[in-house]
Design an enzyme around this catalytic site. Structure first.
Site, PDB file in Angstrom:
ATOM      1  N   HIS A   1     -23.213   0.565 -22.812  1.00  0.00           N
ATOM      2  CA  HIS A   1     -23.439  -0.421 -23.880  1.00  0.00           C
ATOM      3  C   HIS A   1     -22.284  -0.431 -24.885  1.00  0.00           C
ATOM      4  O   HIS A   1     -22.459  -0.814 -26.043  1.00  0.00           O
ATOM      5  CB  HIS A   1     -24.762  -0.181 -24.606  1.00  0.00           C
TER       6      HIS A   1
ATOM      7  N   SER B   1       5.287 -11.434 -25.312  1.00  0.00           N
ATOM      8  CA  SER B   1       4.808 -12.467 -26.220  1.00  0.00           C
ATOM      9  C   SER B   1       6.014 -13.246 -26.717  1.00  0.00           C
ATOM     10  O   SER B   1       7.092 -12.681 -26.923  1.00  0.00           O
ATOM     11  CB  SER B   1       4.067 -11.837 -27.403  1.00  0.00           C
TER      12      SER B   1
END
Length: 477
Positions: free
Chosen positions: A186, A310
């Site tokens: 989780h 990038s």
């Protein structure tokens, strides 16, 4: 209201009409062509036509060789070899010639029949021209051609690449079998594992799907316009047409389907595509997990010299291989799902929905193959950040709460006093709190455990609390 002016000059050149090298509409035939090119030999339109020629030629030879028709005579070795050269010498000129014939016939399979017929005179077989496509409906040729092309693409291209990727993941698992790692159930810190075991889970899941795909049955039929050999029996009632059909289909390396309408029902295709789509989705899950591990620093990406991560942030090395793979896996799975859903339905004895659908099989395979390639390249550029894994474990001593309360339960069963409410006591200690090594050991020392149990817990750390995780990797073989 006046039309808004176009932002693109109206006099721009039409790229579609440009001469010379064709400009691809889709990425598989454009920027990704080198990666998916091996599929062209099996799932392109040209490959389909070559396989149609092959099926027609082999059917011709089969009928003559087995004397299915009375007074058909026999073939010399030279004639049989010459017929098969029609297939082995099929090239770009052959594709162009077929296109010219089809422009007249407006029928692709009929064009193949005429293409072969043109070559019989040179082999001294003009008298047997009528034997080309004998007793066949177009689907007799098409279903076998598609089966051969798909079988070849799976066995010679897709499956070898997929197996190589799974073995690559398995090798990473073996190399990191004992590398301790914090789990996150989780998204929260949980019982530790090993990096190798988690990679082994990925390889095991993918491998099961490949085993299913490797066992695919590729079905085929050759039984006429509605699947009952009506024209065959009317023309040559003395022949055992079921036996002729079965031996021919099996001679092509396919499984004979005895019960069909005009079409082979395509159920085997739907089964194959479901397994491939499931492989895609498991691999998609691999991508999202690896991407997440990169995000939290468990893996370091090795920069490619000269590459840009990038356009504005020079420090970045983006996990683009895994992101690219995710997109292509989603596209492939969507197409495979659509193919599987469409192909199992045909109105009464025949409709043409399958014809248009099957022309996209290569696209579905191509996007999956491209994703497999990207994942493999992405994994090659990863280094395990053992220091980050270790720091993460050391920062989460509370994960030992499970071990401590289970030892307390075992002690209670053995009659050791003071072991009441172990879960609640560990919950009070750890929930909402960070617990360091000293606090955890202090807690253990004050429980009143047996000497052996206390020693085991005091020696336990988040890095050593992973059971037999490393040993489980051995299930990969």
């Amino acid at each position: 209201m006046a039309d808004s002016p176009s932002r693109i000059p109206s006099g721009r050149l039409s790229l579609a009409a440009s001469e010379g090298r064709p400009i691809a509409l889709g990425p598989l035939d454009g920027r990704y062509r080198p990666t998916v090119a091996p599929l062209v030999d099996y799932l392109s339109e040209a490959a389909l036509n070559r396989d149609r020629v092959a099926v027609e030629v082999e059917w011709f030879i089969h009928l003559v060789k087995n004397s299915v028709l009375p007074d058909v005579g026999s073939l010399t070795e030279s004639q049989a070899a010459g017929l098969r050269r029609i297939v082995t010498e099929f090239d770009a000129d052959s594709v162009a010639e077929l296109a010219e014939i089809e422009a007249v016939t407006v029928h692709d399979v009929k064009a193949v029949e005429y293409y072969i017929g043109r070559r019989l005179e040179g082999l001294g077989l003009t008298r047997l021209t009528a034997l080309v496509h004998f007793g066949c409906t177009s689907e007799d040729i098409n279903n076998l051609s598609y089966a051969l092309g798909i079988k070849g693409a799976v066995e010679n291209v897709w499956l070898p690449d997929a197996r190589a990727l799974v073995e690559q993941i398995a090798e990473m698992a073996r190399a990191n079998r004992d590398e301790p790692m914090l789990s996150r159930t989780h998204g929260q810190p949980a019982t530790p594992t090993s990096l190798g075991k988690e990679l082994a889970v990925m390889a095991h899941r993918l491998g099961r799907q490949l085993d299913r795909i490797a066992k695919t049955e590729y079905l085929g039929k050759i039984n006429g316009a509605t699947g009952d050999y009506a024209a065959h029996v009317a023309s040559v009632p003395s022949a055992d047409w079921e036996k002729v059909s079965e031996s021919f289909v099996e001679g092509l390396g396919l499984t004979w389907n005895p019960l069909t309408t005009q079409i082979e029902s395509h159920d085997w295709q739907a089964e194959l595509y479901a397994d491939m789509a499931r492989f895609n989705r498991i691999l998609h899950n691999v991508c999202t997990d690896i991407w997440s591990y990169i995000s939290i620093g468990y893996f370091k990406q090795v920069p490619v010299a000269g590459a840009t991560g990038s356009s504005t942030m020079p420090h970045k090395v983006n996990p683009i291989r895994f992101e690219n793979a995710e997109a292509n896996l989603e596209i492939s799975s969507a197409l495979l799902d659509t193919l599987g859903a469409t192909l199992v339905t045909s109105r009464w004895q025949r409709d043409l929905t399958d014809s248009s659908s099957q022309r996209n099989i290569g696209v579905a395979f191509g996007h999956s193959l491209l994703a497999i390639s990207n994942v493999a390249k992405g994994l090659e550029r990863l280094d395990v950040a053992s220091d980050v894994l270790a720091e993460d474990l050391d920062a989460n001593w509370e994960v030992l709460a499970e071990a401590i309360q289970m030892v307390m339960r075992a002690e209670a069963v053995a009659g050791v006093p003071g072991m009441d409410n172990p879960y609640e006591r560990l919950k009070e200690l750890t929930r909402g709190h960070r617990v360091d090594a000293d606090r955890m050991k202090e807690f253990v020392s004050g429980l009143g455990l047996s000497a052996d149990a206390e020693a085991r817990l005091l020696a336990l750390t988040p890095a050593t609390y992973n059971g037999i995780a490393g040993k489980l990797v051995d299930h990969l073989g």
